[in-house]
Design an enzyme around this catalytic site. Sequence first.
Site, PDB file in Angstrom:
ATOM      1  N   GLU A 163       0.826  -1.210   0.000  1.00 10.77           N
ATOM      2  CA  GLU A 163       0.000   0.000   0.000  1.00 10.77           C
ATOM      3  C   GLU A 163       0.863   1.264   0.000  1.00 10.77           C
ATOM      4  OE1 GLU A 163      -3.084   0.317  -0.572  1.00 10.77           O
ATOM      5  OE2 GLU A 163      -3.502  -1.832  -0.587  1.00 10.77           O
ATOM      6  N   TYR A 170      -6.272   5.982   5.122  1.00 12.10           N
ATOM      7  CA  TYR A 170      -6.416   5.026   4.030  1.00 12.10           C
ATOM      8  C   TYR A 170      -5.586   3.769   4.271  1.00 12.10           C
ATOM      9  CZ  TYR A 170      -5.313   2.589  -0.220  1.00 12.10           C
ATOM     10  OH  TYR A 170      -5.097   1.579  -1.116  1.00 12.10           O
ATOM     11  N   ASP A 200      -9.183   5.904  -1.463  1.00 10.98           N
ATOM     12  CA  ASP A 200      -8.057   6.483  -2.186  1.00 10.98           C
ATOM     13  C   ASP A 200      -8.607   7.255  -3.380  1.00 10.98           C
ATOM     14  OD1 ASP A 200      -8.889   4.504  -3.923  1.00 10.98           O
ATOM     15  OD2 ASP A 200      -6.927   3.547  -4.120  1.00 10.98           O
TER      16      ASP A 200
END
Length: 360
Positions: free
Chosen positions: A41, A124, A142
């Site tokens: 991520e 996030y 996102d």
Amino acid sequence: MSDTNNNIHTISILLQSWYPQHKRDLPWRHTSDPYLIWVSEVILQQTRVEQGYDYFVRFVRKFPDIWALASASEEDVLKIWQGLGYYSRARNMLQAAKQLVNQFEGVFPSDFEKILSLKGVGNYTAAAIASFAFGKPHATVDGNVSRVISRLFEVQHPINSTEGKKQLQSVADQIIDPVHPGIHNQAMMELGATICLPRRPKCEECPLQTVCMAHHHHSVASFPSKIVKTKVRDRFFNYFHIMHEHETFLRKRIEDDVWKNLYEFPLIETSGQVSLIEISDEEKFGKWFSKSHSLQFEHVVSMKHILSHQRIFAEFYRVKTEESIDHLPDLSFIKIDMADIEKYPVSRLIHKYLERFFVE
């Protein structure tokens, strides 16, 4: 925006039916290891999947777990990260790994707030780790998800405004499937990345076409709206690649500026594009080169490098000398063997120059 409750159940069913047949085969989707999910991520922030894939593979090969990353040097981490940009991500990951070792005994916490306490981890990323690794019902929002929700419900606020972000997160929290939050989040992100594109969205292939307000009103092109970005700053860098036999000089950027803690050649930054004659009037130039003899200056290449809020216009000069230079008057420079330059993390700009330099 219409009442989201009318479409919550339908959205979940449609997404989870579509996703298994259409998802891309990516390595971080075959694991529930929170460390690997975290690495993926962070790498994919501001990075295309095609580029991030190779970086992910190299990163986890070099640092396969929290302990390996926590014990690494910053230079080792930056070297693996070289060329990916936004280097604060790598520095924050190293600090977060140390936090995980010192505060959590090297075990990733499953609690959202504890994940959020890690250096560099925002809502996030914390939501992604919590939902993908631990099955917690936290919605990931996102850029891709923001675009999908904006069109699904015709969100009027700019998606990069405070009001817009709050509204998008609120809707995402409402529509997430609490039973399968990880699959739901992955499906939303995949839909935005492959179908609900910024330009030329593939509405005819979208599984949510029947519940999309923007599609129903033929207003897809109007969403999402954004606040205009801040003005881009132009900067002018003049690099001097000093060469004596196999030796050259590098300096680590330690200022709170672009490419912090990366290495570069001696640099003179000017207010605009200037000639070598004009640069020779600069104080740094005289300090570095006035006492040396038999110097040969050669302009090698001009390069333009685009960052998020800056454009770098760089000129590269080779400075050849027949006499050995033990040190530069500026003691922040180190003399190295050119054969060892691969050991030092450098910016993508310097890396591109070196690629060209070694080819010639």
